[in-house]
Design an enzyme around this catalytic site. Structure first.
Site, mmCIF file in Angstrom:
data_model
loop_
_atom_site.group_PDB
_atom_site.id
_atom_site.type_symbol
_atom_site.label_atom_id
_atom_site.label_comp_id
_atom_site.label_asym_id
_atom_site.label_seq_id
_atom_site.Cartn_x
_atom_site.Cartn_y
_atom_site.Cartn_z
ATOM 1 N N GLU A 1 0.880 -1.175 0.000
ATOM 2 C CA GLU A 1 0.000 0.000 0.000
ATOM 3 C C GLU A 1 0.912 1.218 0.000
ATOM 4 O O GLU A 1 1.416 1.613 1.049
ATOM 5 C CB GLU A 1 -0.905 -0.024 1.245
ATOM 6 N N CYS B 1 -2.046 9.460 2.601
ATOM 7 C CA CYS B 1 -1.611 8.829 1.342
ATOM 8 C C CYS B 1 -2.519 9.207 0.185
ATOM 9 O O CYS B 1 -2.058 9.336 -0.946
ATOM 10 C CB CYS B 1 -1.552 7.320 1.510
#
Ligand code: NAD
Length: 458
Positions: free
Chosen positions: A210, A244
């Site tokens: 991720e 993110c």
């Protein structure tokens, strides 16, 4: 024996004893996790405040609350997801039954980053436990208060025979990566993602990565620009830009930019005031190293909003930069801080070309009411997710896959996908010994067998 070897050895023995596999064990772990969040909420909020200057409301909205929603969603559906699924059998294999079942992978390693240290530790952990794995969690050393709290609470609240927290930095992570895991789930930057993937490859361990990247925001000026500015400011400056999926940069024509920038300025002022450096609603940068990386980027354009920074307070003001060159340093890497550069484009095609010239982003945001514009972004670009008129919020939908593509990551989780990421989907086939239909395919390959085979496989 290293700490990593000892922990993994112990957890592997626990996994192999079978204790983690029963449905009841999995549910007990998830319920214990839920109880921990409820009873220790203050401690988690205090840790997030200490580590990142996060306001408790922000900690609930973006971390603790999301973990709760995820646990409740998994608890509600887990039994159904775990039910074996029948699949149709083609005529050549009949009579027979075929089904799939999820089995745990074994011992899972979850490596978490510092920016959402509760969410990004516990959300993957939910998947690992729901799937019946033993779990080693390695929280980030850059969120030390949260890391210490997780290390104290998880073994106390969960089954410590099968759940361990290893604290530390690069040496501890390196040691862990030398051990054999059955799956590794890493959240963080792409440089370390490559280290993790290389270590996993040595043991043929599957990995989920991720990662981040430069998530663009395109504003075409067709919708309510004031509302768009408010949402962009919220999405970008939440957690001081260290999200993110945060908007990394803006794309707009000169016309739209001229209307949008004053609205961004108003929104920043309305949310964070004249003195964001002392505003408790605004988070900070975790350490000097990350502050020093951000500081020179402030000079890559003209500060239409913000532009100031204070090393002593690890503070960078919410900043919007105009007049930014496409090849400026700030456009080379994910910014991961509260600086929003605006890149002027000539129109839709120019904007799409610009995005496609870079790595595939984790998220891509489009503010437009024009269906053709929305469709163009959907079909002509690739990204982990697309958000229309709203940054970040897609990650709160458990039915949507959360993950990147290409440079922004491999694999996706949340909801049922979290179960899948931490499971092997086993094929189970059963065929009665009689009637003996396989006889049709056995040698000797007489003309009769050949005729049948050729007819069946036509
Ligand atoms: P970080 O520095 O905390 O690193 C993450 C983990 O990697 C830590 O546990 C750390 O100990 C470990 N690590 C660091 N260097 C290592 C090394 N050399 N070898 C082995 N392990 C090492 O976090 P970060 O990478 O600064 O996090 C920010 C990045 O993460 C951004 O790029 C952001 O976009 C990305 N991110 C992605 C997601 C997502 O869900 N896709 C979520 C949050 C952050």
């Amino acid at each position: 024996m290293s700490e990593g070897a000892a922990v993994v050895g112990r957890l592997r023995a626990a996994y192999e004893s079978g204790i983690t596999k029963p449905y009841a064990w999995r549910v007990a772990q998830l319920r214990a996790l839920r109880r921990m969040l409820d009873e220790e909420e203050d401690a988690f909020e205090a840790a997030l405040l200490a580590d990142l200057g996060k306001h408790p409301v922000e900690s609930v909205v973006t971390e603790i609350g999301l973990v709760r929603l995820e646990i409740d969603h998994v608890l509600k559906h887990l039994r159904g997801w775990l039910r074996p699924r029948r699949v149709p059998v083609p005529a050549i294999a009949l009579p027979a039954t075929a089904r799939t079942m999820y089995e745990p992978l074994g011992v899972a390693l979850v490596i978490a980053p510092w920016n959402y240290p509760v969410l990004l530790s516990l959300s993957p952990a939910i998947g690992a436990l729901a799937a019946g794995n033993a779990l080693v969690l390695k929280p980030s050393e850059l969120a030390p208060a949260t890391s210490a709290l997780l290390a104290e609470l998880l073994p106390a609240r969960l089954d410590r025979r099968a759940v361990a927290v290893v604290e530390g930095g690069v040496p501890q992570t390196t040691d862990l990566l030398e051990q054999r895991f059955d799956t590794i789930f890493y959240t963080g930057n792409g440089r370390v993602g490559r280290i993790v993937a290389a270590a996993a490859a040595k043991q043929l361990t599957p990995v989920t990565l991720e990662l981040g990247g430069k998530s663009p925001v395109y504003v075409d000026g067709t919708g309510d620009l004031r509302a768009a500015a408010e949402r962009i400011v919220w999405g970008k400056f939440l957690n001081a830009g260290q999200t993110c999926v945060a908007p990394d940069y803006l794309l707009a024509t000169a016309d739209v930019a001229a209307r949008l920038v004053p609205l961004l300025r108003e929104a920043v002022l309305a949310r964070y005031g004249e003195h964001p450096e002392s505003n408790p609603d605004y988070a900070r940068i975790p350490d000097e190293r990350r502050f020093d990386r951000l500081l020179p980027l402030l000079a890559d354009g003209d500060a239409a909003v913000g532009g100031t920074a204070d090393r002593g307070r690890l503070h960078v003001a919410p900043t919007v930069l105009t007049g930014v060159a496409r090849d400026a340093p700030i456009m080379q890497e994910e910014i991961f801080g509260p600086i929003l550069p605006l890149i002027e484009v000539t129109g839709l095609d120019d904007a799409i070309r610009f995005v496609n010239a870079g790595d595939k982003p984790l998220a891509l945001y489009v503010f437009s009411t024009d269906r053709a514009v929305r469709r163009a972004w959907l079909t002509r670009t690739s990204s982990g997710a697309v958000g229309f008129d709203a940054p970040n919020v897609h990650l709160s939908v458990p039915g949507l896959p959360f993950g990147g593509v290409g440079g922004s990551g491999t694999g996706a989780y949340h909801g049922e996908r979290s179960l899948r990421v931490f499971s092997h989907e086993k094929a189970v086939f059963a065929k009665p010994l009689a009637p003996d239909t396989l006889a049709l395919f056995r040698p000797p390959y007489t003309e009769r067998v050949e005729a049948i085979v050729r007819r069946i496989f036509r």
